[in-house]
Design a protein around this motif. Sequence first.
Motif, PDB file in Angstrom:
ATOM      1  N   PHE A   1       4.340   3.064 -12.114  1.00 45.47           N
ATOM      2  CA  PHE A   1       4.059   4.692 -12.419  1.00 45.47           C
ATOM      3  C   PHE A   1       2.562   5.012 -11.221  1.00 45.47           C
ATOM      4  O   PHE A   1       3.252   5.878 -10.278  1.00 45.47           O
ATOM      5  CB  PHE A   1       2.998   4.471 -13.780  1.00 45.47           C
ATOM      6  CG  PHE A   1       2.140   5.864 -14.284  1.00 45.47           C
ATOM      7  CD1 PHE A   1       2.825   6.560 -14.458  1.00 45.47           C
ATOM      8  CD2 PHE A   1       1.045   6.352 -13.599  1.00 45.47           C
ATOM      9  CE1 PHE A   1       2.040   8.369 -14.489  1.00 45.47           C
ATOM     10  CE2 PHE A   1       0.316   7.514 -13.760  1.00 45.47           C
ATOM     11  CZ  PHE A   1       0.869   8.434 -14.005  1.00 45.47           C
ATOM     12  N   ASP A   2       2.339   3.663 -10.676  1.00 44.99           N
ATOM     13  CA  ASP A   2       1.189   3.488  -9.889  1.00 44.99           C
ATOM     14  C   ASP A   2       2.016   3.516  -9.051  1.00 44.99           C
ATOM     15  O   ASP A   2       0.863   3.764  -7.665  1.00 44.99           O
ATOM     16  CB  ASP A   2       0.097   2.381 -10.120  1.00 44.99           C
ATOM     17  CG  ASP A   2      -0.181   2.647 -11.344  1.00 44.99           C
ATOM     18  OD1 ASP A   2      -0.532   3.411 -12.005  1.00 44.99           O
ATOM     19  OD2 ASP A   2      -0.997   1.239 -11.669  1.00 44.99           O
ATOM     20  N   LEU A   3       3.018   2.595  -8.271  1.00 47.46           N
ATOM     21  CA  LEU A   3       3.518   2.722  -7.297  1.00 47.46           C
ATOM     22  C   LEU A   3       4.623   4.559  -6.942  1.00 47.46           C
ATOM     23  O   LEU A   3       4.769   4.149  -5.796  1.00 47.46           O
ATOM     24  CB  LEU A   3       4.937   1.950  -7.274  1.00 47.46           C
ATOM     25  CG  LEU A   3       4.179   0.429  -6.671  1.00 47.46           C
ATOM     26  CD1 LEU A   3       5.293   0.025  -7.485  1.00 47.46           C
ATOM     27  CD2 LEU A   3       3.909   0.603  -5.338  1.00 47.46           C
ATOM     28  N   LEU A   4       4.483   4.764  -8.111  1.00 45.97           N
ATOM     29  CA  LEU A   4       5.382   6.229  -7.310  1.00 45.97           C
ATOM     30  C   LEU A   4       3.506   7.790  -6.494  1.00 45.97           C
ATOM     31  O   LEU A   4       3.145   7.697  -7.556  1.00 45.97           O
ATOM     32  CB  LEU A   4       5.850   7.101  -8.157  1.00 45.97           C
ATOM     33  CG  LEU A   4       7.154   6.289  -9.004  1.00 45.97           C
ATOM     34  CD1 LEU A   4       7.545   7.372 -10.166  1.00 45.97           C
ATOM     35  CD2 LEU A   4       8.239   6.993  -8.152  1.00 45.97           C
ATOM     36  N   HIS A   5       4.574   8.376  -6.044  1.00 46.72           N
ATOM     37  CA  HIS A   5       3.746   9.830  -5.857  1.00 46.72           C
ATOM     38  C   HIS A   5       3.691  10.474  -6.815  1.00 46.72           C
ATOM     39  O   HIS A   5       4.237  10.439  -8.133  1.00 46.72           O
ATOM     40  CB  HIS A   5       4.477  10.363  -4.290  1.00 46.72           C
ATOM     41  CG  HIS A   5       3.948   9.439  -2.910  1.00 46.72           C
ATOM     42  ND1 HIS A   5       2.823   9.950  -2.235  1.00 46.72           N
ATOM     43  CD2 HIS A   5       5.384   9.481  -2.768  1.00 46.72           C
ATOM     44  CE1 HIS A   5       3.580   8.951  -1.454  1.00 46.72           C
ATOM     45  NE2 HIS A   5       4.379   9.188  -0.852  1.00 46.72           N
ATOM     46  N   PRO A   6       2.932  11.444  -6.664  1.00 49.33           N
ATOM     47  CA  PRO A   6       2.915  12.643  -8.016  1.00 49.33           C
ATOM     48  C   PRO A   6       3.850  13.312  -8.169  1.00 49.33           C
ATOM     49  O   PRO A   6       4.731  13.440  -6.785  1.00 49.33           O
ATOM     50  CB  PRO A   6       1.297  13.303  -7.409  1.00 49.33           C
ATOM     51  CG  PRO A   6       0.269  12.165  -6.803  1.00 49.33           C
ATOM     52  CD  PRO A   6       1.139  11.584  -6.960  1.00 49.33           C
ATOM     53  N   GLY A   7       4.596  13.351  -9.265  1.00 51.00           N
ATOM     54  CA  GLY A   7       5.908  13.984  -9.063  1.00 51.00           C
ATOM     55  C   GLY A   7       7.225  13.423  -8.752  1.00 51.00           C
ATOM     56  O   GLY A   7       8.517  14.064  -9.276  1.00 51.00           O
ATOM     57  N   GLY A   8       7.384  11.972  -8.601  1.00 45.41           N
ATOM     58  CA  GLY A   8       7.887  10.953  -8.463  1.00 45.41           C
ATOM     59  C   GLY A   8       8.825  10.615  -9.513  1.00 45.41           C
ATOM     60  O   GLY A   8       8.167  10.538 -10.703  1.00 45.41           O
TER      61      GLY A   8
ATOM     62  N   SER B   1       0.536  -1.360  -0.253  1.00 41.64           N
ATOM     63  CA  SER B   1      -0.416   0.080  -0.419  1.00 41.64           C
ATOM     64  C   SER B   1       1.106   0.954  -0.441  1.00 41.64           C
ATOM     65  O   SER B   1       0.423   2.378  -0.091  1.00 41.64           O
ATOM     66  CB  SER B   1      -1.051   0.087   0.739  1.00 41.64           C
ATOM     67  OG  SER B   1      -0.023   0.402   2.287  1.00 41.64           O
ATOM     68  N   ASP B   2       2.267   1.230  -0.141  1.00 43.08           N
ATOM     69  CA  ASP B   2       2.741   2.238  -0.160  1.00 43.08           C
ATOM     70  C   ASP B   2       3.563   3.507  -1.131  1.00 43.08           C
ATOM     71  O   ASP B   2       2.998   2.262  -2.029  1.00 43.08           O
ATOM     72  CB  ASP B   2       3.958   1.837   0.758  1.00 43.08           C
ATOM     73  CG  ASP B   2       4.686   1.696   2.389  1.00 43.08           C
ATOM     74  OD1 ASP B   2       3.345   2.234   3.056  1.00 43.08           O
ATOM     75  OD2 ASP B   2       5.771   0.663   2.373  1.00 43.08           O
TER      76      ASP B   2
END
Length: 221
Positions: A173-180, A144-145
Amino acid sequence: MNNSAVNKLRAREVMPTEDGSYTLRIPGVEETYHSKHGAEQESMHVFIENGLKCFNGPISILEVGMGTGLNVVLTAIHARYPIQYCALEPFPIEDDVIQQWIECQKHSNDFFKAIHASSFDSWIALGSLNFTKCQQGLMSWTTSDRFDLIYFDAFGPSVEPSLWESEVMQKCFDLLHPGGIWVSYCAKGAVRRNLQSAGFAVKRLPGPPGKREMLFAQKPA
């Protein structure tokens, strides 16, 4: 991956690289864990200079393909802020091979020993890093991180093409925060297109010694 491929990836031997640092070679597929032109130079250029140093505060890192632990140690050495660091490694290196490799290193053997001696799915402190490792591949791993930075250091597309397919890039892509940010030594056009299809903004950057380019991808903020 079939059993024959797995067995080939488990056959590893220590070899020097051109910058005086060492890597592991996989004779069965003529693949190395790091660049033969310079193991440390490659890791510094791709993951530290064009990944870690893009941030100016505490971050979380996911490494896909921990291997020898070189990226972990270089991150610990160059970290300026606290870091949560999770590394995925489905094919851990045998104890006797990693011991040979550690003995060749100029950096803290204590860090390398701690990385490889630690239990999977447990957390340990490595300088400014809070570190854990998981014995799973990316596509079978659930969490969930979310992360600020992905070091994508998997075996190359010529050895394991499934690790670079569109669904893998979508999961990154899904595992990154926005801007990651996602960074890798690989610069193949098919990988770049898969990253773009997942939603990343992608740039080709100058590569480390021996490679013309690398890939840098960012999730829109």
